[in-house]
Motif scaffolding. Structure first.
Motif, PDB file in Angstrom:
ATOM      1  N   ASP A 298       0.843  -1.188   0.000  1.00  0.00           N
ATOM      2  CA  ASP A 298       0.000   0.000   0.000  1.00  0.00           C
ATOM      3  C   ASP A 298       0.884   1.246   0.000  1.00  0.00           C
ATOM      4  OD1 ASP A 298      -1.471   2.245   1.596  1.00  0.00           O
ATOM      5  OD2 ASP A 298      -3.073   0.892   0.974  1.00  0.00           O
TER       6      ASP A 298
ATOM      7  N   ASP B  81       0.371   4.203   1.173  1.00  0.00           N
ATOM      8  CA  ASP B  81       0.411   4.833   2.498  1.00  0.00           C
ATOM      9  C   ASP B  81       1.364   4.095   3.432  1.00  0.00           C
ATOM     10  OD1 ASP B  81      -1.334   6.794   1.750  1.00  0.00           O
ATOM     11  OD2 ASP B  81      -3.092   5.919   2.738  1.00  0.00           O
ATOM     12  N   ASP B  82       1.356   2.772   3.373  1.00  0.00           N
ATOM     13  CA  ASP B  82       2.254   1.995   4.233  1.00  0.00           C
ATOM     14  C   ASP B  82       3.712   2.236   3.847  1.00  0.00           C
ATOM     15  OD1 ASP B  82       0.063   0.956   5.536  1.00  0.00           O
ATOM     16  OD2 ASP B  82       0.024  -0.905   4.364  1.00  0.00           O
TER      17      ASP B  82
ATOM     18  N   PRO C 141      -4.089   3.512  -2.354  1.00  0.00           N
ATOM     19  CA  PRO C 141      -5.279   3.120  -1.579  1.00  0.00           C
ATOM     20  C   PRO C 141      -6.522   3.871  -2.025  1.00  0.00           C
ATOM     21  CG  PRO C 141      -3.863   4.566  -0.283  1.00  0.00           C
ATOM     22  CD  PRO C 141      -3.094   4.222  -1.521  1.00  0.00           C
ATOM     23  N   ILE C 142      -7.638   3.156  -2.069  1.00  0.00           N
ATOM     24  CA  ILE C 142      -8.933   3.752  -2.385  1.00  0.00           C
ATOM     25  C   ILE C 142      -9.713   3.852  -1.075  1.00  0.00           C
ATOM     26  CG2 ILE C 142     -11.069   3.529  -3.716  1.00  0.00           C
ATOM     27  CD1 ILE C 142      -8.681   3.960  -5.490  1.00  0.00           C
ATOM     28  N   HIS C 143      -9.852   5.060  -0.562  1.00  0.00           N
ATOM     29  CA  HIS C 143     -10.512   5.244   0.734  1.00  0.00           C
ATOM     30  C   HIS C 143     -12.020   5.444   0.586  1.00  0.00           C
ATOM     31  CE1 HIS C 143      -6.602   5.390   2.563  1.00  0.00           C
ATOM     32  NE2 HIS C 143      -6.248   6.453   1.868  1.00  0.00           N
ATOM     33  N   GLY C 144     -12.454   5.790  -0.617  1.00  0.00           N
ATOM     34  CA  GLY C 144     -13.877   5.974  -0.852  1.00  0.00           C
ATOM     35  C   GLY C 144     -14.462   4.801  -1.617  1.00  0.00           C
ATOM     36  N   LYS C 145     -15.468   5.057  -2.414  1.00  0.00           N
ATOM     37  CA  LYS C 145     -16.187   3.998  -3.113  1.00  0.00           C
ATOM     38  C   LYS C 145     -15.811   3.890  -4.593  1.00  0.00           C
ATOM     39  CE  LYS C 145     -20.183   4.248  -0.018  1.00  0.00           C
ATOM     40  NZ  LYS C 145     -21.657   4.452   0.085  1.00  0.00           N
TER      41      LYS C 145
END
Length: 279
Positions: A208, A210-211, A248-252
């Motif tokens: 990811d 972010d990671d 990363p996809i944080h939404g839909k």
């Protein structure tokens, strides 16, 4: 007020410029078309490795010449042939529905891969199997904006000098070194030998973004491989990378398009490099 010099769209100069819409003729002549004031302004300012001007010819309407006097004067001062042309002529040499009055004929400006590696790049975008010229130009623009040192188009990718690619880059073709025609395996090997960590951007990546940022692994020299718009990166290309990273996809949203994902990845690396987060 000057009178248009190229009255007939069948003029030999117009015919030669019009043929550059085809890849075979671009490759043969090593010339391409740049349209609009922004692209032509950048072309006028650009110089090749030997100091030769990149812009060799400029077609302009009288109205555009009056509006962009600085560009036309600079083109003439740089040795470019300037043609005052009718609207009909501009329509012939332009690749857009509504020409902006300035069309430049430019020398190819791709760089040898060895020169890029010798410069010890810190941030590189590699376009592997990218077939849409608009996407290629937009990724080039993103790389330029993020401060990348170079862009590499592999041998399976679209032509760098496709008119749609040139328009989509909005002048970025003239801002940073671009390599064309390198097999992806050769590109990865060369970058790795130059001390560059190679990351593949893929929505199904094991790691990811972010990671990666949180772990502090993004601050060193990095190359991002971006794949085809429809089917991403083939497994054999993914296997070449040091890591396969997903945004990363944080939404839909189902996914990100190629240019958006490239912008996120390149800016993430640029930010990490500026803050010195390599460990």
């Amino acid at each position: 007020m000057p009178t248009p010099e190229l009255i007939s769209p069948r003029s030999p100069r117009v015919t030669a410029a019009r043929r550059l819409a085809r890849r075979a003729f671009r490759s043969k002549e090593r010339l391409f078309i740049a349209e609009g004031p922004q692209a032509v302004r950048e072309a006028v300012a650009h110089r090749g490795p030997g100091g030769e001007p990149t812009l060799v010819e400029l077609f302009t309407t009288v109205e555009a010449a009056e509006r962009y006097t600085d560009i036309v004067d600079a083109a003439r001062a740089a040795g470019a042939r300037v043609h005052y042309a009718s609207d009909a002529v501009l329509a012939e040499v332009s690749q857009t529905v509504t020409p902006q009055g300035l069309v430049g004929v430019c020398r190819f400006l791709d760089s040898p891969f060895g020169e890029i590696l010798a410069a010890r790049p810190k941030l590189v975008a590699v376009l592997a199997h990218v077939r849409d010229p608009g996407n290629a130009g937009t990724v080039l623009r993103c790389a330029d904006a993020a401060g990348a040192d170079a862009v590499v188009l592999t041998d399976a990718s679209v032509d760098l000098y496709n008119p749609k690619s040139v328009r989509a880059s909005v002048g970025s073709h003239f801002h940073l070194p671009v390599v064309v025609g390198v097999p992806v395996e050769e590109a990865v090997q060369g970058l790795r030998e130059a001390g560059v960590r190679v990351l593949a951007a893929d929505g199904a990546g094991e790691d990811d973004l972010d990671d990666e940022l949180d772990a502090g692994t993004m601050g060193g020299p990095t190359a991002w491989i971006f794949g085809n718009e429809a089917w991403g990166l083939p497994e054999e290309t993914r296997a070449l990378a040091d890591a396969v990273v997903r945004v990363p996809i944080h939404g839909k949203a189902e996914s990100l398009n190629l240019a958006t994902a490239a912008a996120v990845c390149l800016y993430a690396s640029a930010r990490a490099q500026r803050t010195g987060s390599a460990r």
